[in-house]
Design a protein around this motif. Structure first.
Motif, short mmCIF file in Angstrom:
data_model
loop_
_atom_site.label_atom_id
_atom_site.label_comp_id
_atom_site.label_asym_id
_atom_site.label_seq_id
_atom_site.Cartn_x
_atom_site.Cartn_y
_atom_site.Cartn_z
N ARG A 131 0.84 -1.21 0.00
CA ARG A 131 0.00 0.00 0.00
C ARG A 131 0.88 1.26 0.00
O ARG A 131 0.61 2.25 0.70
N VAL A 132 1.94 1.23 -0.79
CA VAL A 132 2.91 2.32 -0.81
C VAL A 132 2.34 3.54 -1.53
O VAL A 132 1.65 3.41 -2.55
N THR A 133 2.59 4.73 -0.98
CA THR A 133 2.24 5.98 -1.63
C THR A 133 3.38 6.97 -1.43
O THR A 133 4.25 6.78 -0.58
N LYS A 134 3.37 8.06 -2.21
CA LYS A 134 4.40 9.08 -2.05
C LYS A 134 4.21 9.85 -0.75
O LYS A 134 5.10 10.60 -0.33
N TRP A 135 3.05 9.70 -0.12
CA TRP A 135 2.77 10.39 1.14
C TRP A 135 3.09 9.53 2.36
O TRP A 135 2.91 9.96 3.49
N GLY A 136 3.50 8.27 2.13
CA GLY A 136 3.73 7.37 3.24
C GLY A 136 2.48 6.58 3.58
O GLY A 136 1.49 6.58 2.84
N SER A 137 2.50 5.90 4.70
CA SER A 137 1.38 5.05 5.10
C SER A 137 0.40 5.82 5.98
O SER A 137 0.32 5.62 7.19
N ILE A 138 -0.38 6.70 5.34
CA ILE A 138 -1.31 7.54 6.11
C ILE A 138 -2.75 7.29 5.71
O ILE A 138 -3.65 7.95 6.22
N PHE A 139 -2.98 6.32 4.81
CA PHE A 139 -4.32 6.11 4.30
C PHE A 139 -4.92 4.80 4.81
O PHE A 139 -4.20 3.83 5.05
N SER A 140 -6.23 4.79 4.95
CA SER A 140 -6.93 3.58 5.37
C SER A 140 -7.65 2.97 4.18
O SER A 140 -7.94 3.65 3.19
N ASP A 141 -7.94 1.69 4.26
CA ASP A 141 -8.66 1.00 3.20
C ASP A 141 -10.16 1.23 3.33
O ASP A 141 -10.68 1.40 4.44
N GLN A 142 -10.82 1.24 2.21
CA GLN A 142 -12.28 1.28 2.21
C GLN A 142 -12.77 0.43 1.06
O GLN A 142 -12.28 0.53 -0.06
N HIS A 143 -13.72 -0.43 1.35
CA HIS A 143 -14.25 -1.33 0.33
C HIS A 143 -15.72 -1.02 0.08
O HIS A 143 -16.45 -0.61 0.98
N VAL A 144 -16.12 -1.20 -1.15
CA VAL A 144 -17.52 -1.03 -1.52
C VAL A 144 -18.12 -2.41 -1.78
O VAL A 144 -17.40 -3.38 -2.00
N GLU A 145 -19.45 -2.49 -1.77
CA GLU A 145 -20.11 -3.79 -1.79
C GLU A 145 -20.42 -4.29 -3.19
O GLU A 145 -21.18 -5.24 -3.36
N PHE A 146 -19.85 -3.67 -4.22
CA PHE A 146 -20.13 -4.10 -5.59
C PHE A 146 -18.83 -4.13 -6.39
O PHE A 146 -17.78 -3.68 -5.92
N ASP A 147 -18.90 -4.69 -7.58
CA ASP A 147 -17.74 -4.81 -8.47
C ASP A 147 -18.01 -4.07 -9.78
O ASP A 147 -19.12 -3.63 -10.05
N ASP A 148 -16.96 -3.97 -10.59
CA ASP A 148 -17.07 -3.49 -11.96
C ASP A 148 -17.67 -2.09 -12.04
O ASP A 148 -18.53 -1.80 -12.88
N TYR A 149 -17.19 -1.20 -11.20
CA TYR A 149 -17.71 0.17 -11.16
C TYR A 149 -16.73 1.14 -11.84
O TYR A 149 -15.52 0.89 -11.92
N TRP A 150 -17.28 2.23 -12.34
CA TRP A 150 -16.43 3.33 -12.79
C TRP A 150 -15.86 4.02 -11.57
O TRP A 150 -16.56 4.21 -10.57
N LEU A 151 -14.60 4.39 -11.64
CA LEU A 151 -13.94 5.03 -10.50
C LEU A 151 -13.36 6.37 -10.95
O LEU A 151 -12.47 6.42 -11.81
N ILE A 152 -13.88 7.45 -10.38
CA ILE A 152 -13.33 8.78 -10.64
C ILE A 152 -12.47 9.17 -9.44
O ILE A 152 -12.93 9.12 -8.29
N LEU A 153 -11.23 9.55 -9.71
CA LEU A 153 -10.30 9.96 -8.65
C LEU A 153 -10.12 11.46 -8.72
O LEU A 153 -9.65 12.00 -9.72
N GLY A 154 -10.52 12.15 -7.65
CA GLY A 154 -10.52 13.60 -7.63
C GLY A 154 -9.17 14.19 -7.27
O GLY A 154 -8.29 13.52 -6.72
N GLN A 155 -9.03 15.47 -7.56
CA GLN A 155 -7.83 16.23 -7.25
C GLN A 155 -8.20 17.49 -6.48
O GLN A 155 -9.38 17.81 -6.32
N CYS A 156 -7.18 18.22 -6.03
CA CYS A 156 -7.40 19.52 -5.40
C CYS A 156 -7.69 20.55 -6.48
O CYS A 156 -6.99 20.60 -7.50
N GLY A 157 -8.69 21.37 -6.27
CA GLY A 157 -9.08 22.33 -7.28
C GLY A 157 -8.02 23.35 -7.61
O GLY A 157 -7.95 23.84 -8.73
#
Length: 329
Positions: A131-157
């Motif tokens: 679970r490596v990131t450039k920010w280090g290990s500061i994120f938690s996992d989150q799972h959704v109850e379905f599969d095969d979904y479109w995923l939009i990843l947001g940014q800072c405005g």
């Protein structure tokens, strides 16, 4: 340029660059206000020292080289990148979507397939498992109850890749893409992960120290339909990527994490990896993009390998290799 203090995150890559230039016979100097722990360099004194051969700026690009800029034969631009905190780029144009990578397609076809496979099986697999990131290990996992979904990843405005390397209102584009996706594929779940710093770094960079922006986005996006799910907070994209169908984003570094998971990328804002994704220049083309018949996993893997192993640097040896490449160009 952008930051005077390299802190504890950016100091090592900057040290490697200084050592690489010293190994090439350069006299290495530092701006008197520049702070980088461990950097061995004299202080640059414009009245005494002649104009520099090469100046390295951080978190900047050629468009900002106006005004009180040090005279130099060549300007280069340093920027940390994915996937770990010590990976960085050095480019003659800038970074991210406004870099030489955007304008010159790498020769992906000539790469050794066995090297690419080893890279995916070793480094990439370790990054995913850890679970490596450039920010280090500061994120938690989150799972959704379905599969095969479109995923939009947001940014800072207000990120530079949105307001300088791209232009226009980023959140308007985000809402437009989500609205069009719901219109053309209403039955499929859509997961939208907002950037954890949408409201500022832990709320402290937002002058009002509130969550008005993320609240507004959550309300606006969830109103698009019952299949739209908005995720906020310090959530790892690594936990959302495996079961997604494809990833939609702007100029985000998360595109490289999508490549690690072998996911098709539909991107607006023309990021540097537009060579292997769907270049969403027109919103009306989204109906073509979601067919995914354009996606070539082999080219995506090759671009990931080339970018991280041939273009980036991450240790003294790769820093020297990058400096020598630029010296020959």
């Amino acid at each position: 340029f952008r930051y005077a203090d390299m802190g504890t995150d950016w100091n090592r890559p900057m040290q490697w660059l200084a050592d690489a230039y010293a190994a090439c016979g350069y006299r290495v100097l530092a701006h008197p206000e520049f702070r980088c722990a461990g950097l061995e360099a004299e202080t640059y004194d414009p009245p005494r020292d002649r104009p520099a051969d090469t100046v390295i700026y951080n978190h900047a690009d050629v468009s900002e080289m106006v005004g009180n800029i040090l005279p130099a034969r060549r300007n280069l631009f340093f920027k940390p990148t994915v996937p770990e905190s010590h990976y960085a780029t050095l480019d003659p144009l800038g970074y991210g979507p406004f870099s030489s990578v955007h304008y010159r397609r790498p020769d992906l076809e000539s790469l050794d397939a066995r090297e690419v496979e080893r890279f995916l099986a070793t480094k990439v697999r370790a990054w995913i498992d850890g679970r490596v990131t450039k920010w280090g290990s500061i994120f938690s996992d989150q799972h959704v109850e379905f599969d095969d979904y479109w995923l939009i990843l947001g940014q800072c405005g207000g990120d530079s890749v949105n307001v300088r390397h791209d232009f226009g209102h980023y959140y308007t584009k985000l809402i437009q893409v989500a609205t069009e996706l719901v219109r053309i594929d209403p039955g499929r779940p859509l997961v939208i992960k907002l950037h954890p710093y949408t409201d500022g770094h832990d709320g402290k960079l937002n002058p009002a120290s509130d969550t008005r922006t993320s609240d507004w986005l959550h309300q606006t996006l969830t109103a698009l339909g019952p299949n739209v799910h908005v995720i906020r907070g310090m959530v790892s994209v690594q936990s959302l990527l495996p079961r997604s169908r494809a990833v939609l984003l702007g100029n985000s570094g998360a595109g490289f994490e999508a490549m690690m998971h072998g996911k098709p990328i539909i991107a607006w804002g023309a990021p540097e990896y537009h060579w292997i994704g769907f270049d969403l220049r027109h919103l009306a083309a989204l109906v073509q993009a979601i067919r995914l018949d354009w996606f070539r996993r082999d080219l995506s893997d090759r671009f990931l390998f080339w970018y991280l192993e041939r273009y980036c640097f991450w240790d003294p040896a790769s820093a020297l290799r990058r400096v020598l490449e630029l010296e020959r160009s």
